[in-house]
Scaffold this active site. Structure first.
Site, mmCIF file in Angstrom:
data_model
loop_
_atom_site.group_PDB
_atom_site.id
_atom_site.type_symbol
_atom_site.label_atom_id
_atom_site.label_comp_id
_atom_site.label_asym_id
_atom_site.label_seq_id
_atom_site.Cartn_x
_atom_site.Cartn_y
_atom_site.Cartn_z
ATOM 1 N N ASP A 1 -11.953 20.880 -0.271
ATOM 2 C CA ASP A 1 -11.135 20.457 -1.401
ATOM 3 C C ASP A 1 -10.761 21.643 -2.298
ATOM 4 O OD1 ASP A 1 -9.815 18.260 -2.518
ATOM 5 O OD2 ASP A 1 -11.302 18.065 -4.111
ATOM 6 N N TYR B 1 -12.185 10.265 -11.301
ATOM 7 C CA TYR B 1 -10.868 9.787 -10.870
ATOM 8 C C TYR B 1 -10.484 8.436 -11.473
ATOM 9 C CZ TYR B 1 -10.686 13.822 -7.864
ATOM 10 O OH TYR B 1 -10.654 15.130 -7.423
ATOM 11 N N CYS C 1 -1.885 11.494 -2.141
ATOM 12 C CA CYS C 1 -3.072 12.137 -2.695
ATOM 13 C C CYS C 1 -3.249 11.779 -4.164
ATOM 14 C CB CYS C 1 -2.984 13.644 -2.533
ATOM 15 S SG CYS C 1 -4.343 14.505 -3.364
ATOM 16 N N GLU D 1 -4.129 11.944 4.987
ATOM 17 C CA GLU D 1 -5.243 11.677 4.065
ATOM 18 C C GLU D 1 -6.391 10.973 4.808
ATOM 19 O OE1 GLU D 1 -6.212 12.459 1.188
ATOM 20 O OE2 GLU D 1 -4.499 13.035 -0.035
ATOM 21 N N TYR E 1 -6.047 8.752 -5.006
ATOM 22 C CA TYR E 1 -7.356 9.031 -5.601
ATOM 23 C C TYR E 1 -7.605 8.139 -6.818
ATOM 24 C CZ TYR E 1 -9.043 12.984 -2.830
ATOM 25 O OH TYR E 1 -9.546 13.766 -1.821
#
Lengths: 221, 221, 221, 221
Positions: free
Chosen positions: D45, D167, D136, D210, D140
């Protein structure tokens, strides 16, 4: 004195060997690769070719002189005017229709490699693009020549003999030679450490992505 | 040993002098530039700044490491978060509204320079982009310092004194120093002839486009 | 229902007329253009063609399907494999050597137009690139046809007759038709206001840059 | 009337569900994910964030107005000035040093996603880039909210609780809202079939990439 490509290859020796002597190509040489694996590979390769053509379009855009522009144009035309049609015909022999080719869903390793090449081409200069393309263009030529010299090679009744002969043939070897020349137009001694480091990283990444591409073929995934 | 920028400047000496000692800036220093010429320049400069910001966005994209990425981000933020607002306020002092700025039609010399910078940035690598930006960033700092040392300088009641002081000031000089450092991160001795030739062409073209930019200001066209 | 290009042209009518009926082309038609102006134009046009080829390389990169890819490839090959050689031969007739062409310094209006086209191509999608190319490709075809219908046309002993006939000829008109088709593949009614506004700005800017290009020819500067 | 993003999500429903309800995130919620899998994910990440920053640099370059430019600048600064440092600190808590982060070898699924986003950004216009980024950024936020509502959620003594809360927190949700707004600035009804098809393909591919990214985390490969 080494050339740039010799240097890059020597810096990535283990990966280069893993790529050029991968189980996928060994099984092409002895004819044991399951047909559906090869068919999977052929379908992905069709999409690959289209993105490779785009990469040569990018090379044309990035050209700084007529020599570079003509070279990029020749590579792009080579794919769009000749190779794609040959690939479609060859796939037809394997029972894969053009419609199937066009509806193929790109596999992740395929996306990783083609998009990596184009990103290097966008973010770097023409040399970065050429180096990102090199493991594919030069590797295929080297693989075919290497396979022809192996004891486990079986050409008779080998459904993959045509593939091997294509890439070992004069026509393809000349394509590889031209690309080698384009890359080596830069003298190794004229690249500073940081620049060379970037190019090693690019060659290394592209080689690893080629390994993943063969593995995708083997896993049919 | 020369730095890369010293070499480039020495290769383009006549154009560099034409640019940095242009009648437009001499008339700023003695206060004789017609106001409407300066106002024309200010309006074009607003559009110029926006495209320069875009060029630093491109530099962020082209960055190969965190150092380069942070530098590009700082330059982009510097323009978008600070300079553009300062420019709008400064234009307001000159009686130019934000609406007028936004409705300004880009002049051809303005388009030529900004699009050239972005094209170099797209087609080349980060260094090509930085060199294309250099005549502007470094030139303005040098011009302001040079003007302050000229016998024809009149700061009292000179409506352009603020402009000169801005670019001669510490804050701007640091911006220029940072860009100089970024360009000179590459050792001159590590660039081969073809690479250096490309960079000389870029620096030369960008300098000539700066001359045309001043001339546009003088001609109000 | 208008097509996209009809709409764009109607939105930029005064500039379009200024461009397509410019003094430069009128003087081509009656044969009064000074030879050195035309020679200046021919030299700049050589550099222009190279950057136009690069723009079609970019179009190949931006293609989303085989139709677009083949079209871009055909345009790129058309310039690199055919037009450039014809241009070099034609310049030879005018006493301009290939060496002179290669050493020509790009004029600012030339840089402005070619870099603008490439910047639109990079920053936008394929349609933006095609619209930026349109005033040139379509305009030349229209200019040649228009000139042939004018009372002031003199073809006999006109050194520029060959130029006019080239662009009025079937071969060039087909190139223009193909580009028109590519642009109009998008329905005008399917573009929202913001998108259309961007395209109008692009067409307008490219047309103004063409006016500046003719003016550069006339001014030999 | 659907928004563009609602339409895209509905066209890719099965993949979207596979992504947002993946075993990786379920195991985050019940705390059963092996630590080394999470650590592998954190390292990848870090590289992901750097390329995402570059993608926002590209968005700045592609901006057509100040609104778009400021938005891109804010996203780029958000990552470079804030998120990267937070990520490095967070990794430190997990015993991962900055040096380890910097020496991480990019996994193929990581390369596939980030390079795909950048290629879409280069080849298409700003909207294509924004749509490639959407799975993305929006995913999230949606995942974190969804996890908080699941019966299998265990926050107490869950080493991943901080990740989920990050998040689901206001700050991140605002980032997601801003990106949603940027994407939906285009009216669905204003996109023609071909344009919409391209965007569906992009959203679909990014969502599948993803899924592969989570799977990479689960496989630690």
């Amino acid at each position: 004195m080494s050339t740039l490509l010799e240097h890059l290859q020597s810096q990535c020796e283990p990966q280069w060997q893993q790529y050029t002597q991968h189980a996928f190509v060994r099984q092409l040489a002895d004819g044991t690769l399951p047909r559906h694996c090869f068919e999977h590979y052929l379908k992905q390769d069709y999409l690959f070719l289209i993105h490779f053509a785009r990469a040569f379009g990018l090379a044309a855009f990035k050209s700084r002189n007529l020599t570079e522009l003509k070279r990029a144009n020749a590579s792009l035309s080579g794919i769009v005017d000749v190779e794609l049609d040959l690939h479609i015909q060859y796939c037809h022999q394997w029972g894969i229709s053009q419609e199937q080719l066009e509806n193929t869903i790109e596999s992740t390793p395929n996306m990783a490699y083609t998009r990596y090449v184009m990103e290097r081409g966008m973010a770097g200069e023409l040399l970065d693009l050429n180096i990102a393309l090199a493991p594919c263009i030069l590797g295929y030529g080297q693989i075919a020549n290497w396979l022809l010299a192996q004891p486990f090679l079986v050409l008779e009744n080998n459904p993959y003999a045509e593939w091997i002969n294509l890439y070992a043939g004069d026509e393809y070897q000349q394509v590889a030679d031209a690309h080698r020349e384009a890359c080596n137009a830069v003298e190794l001694s004229n690249l500073d450490g940081a620049r060379l480091h970037t190019l090693v990283q690019t060659f290394d990444a592209a080689t690893r992505l080629e390994i993943d591409f063969w593995q995708m073929g083997l896993d049919c995934s």
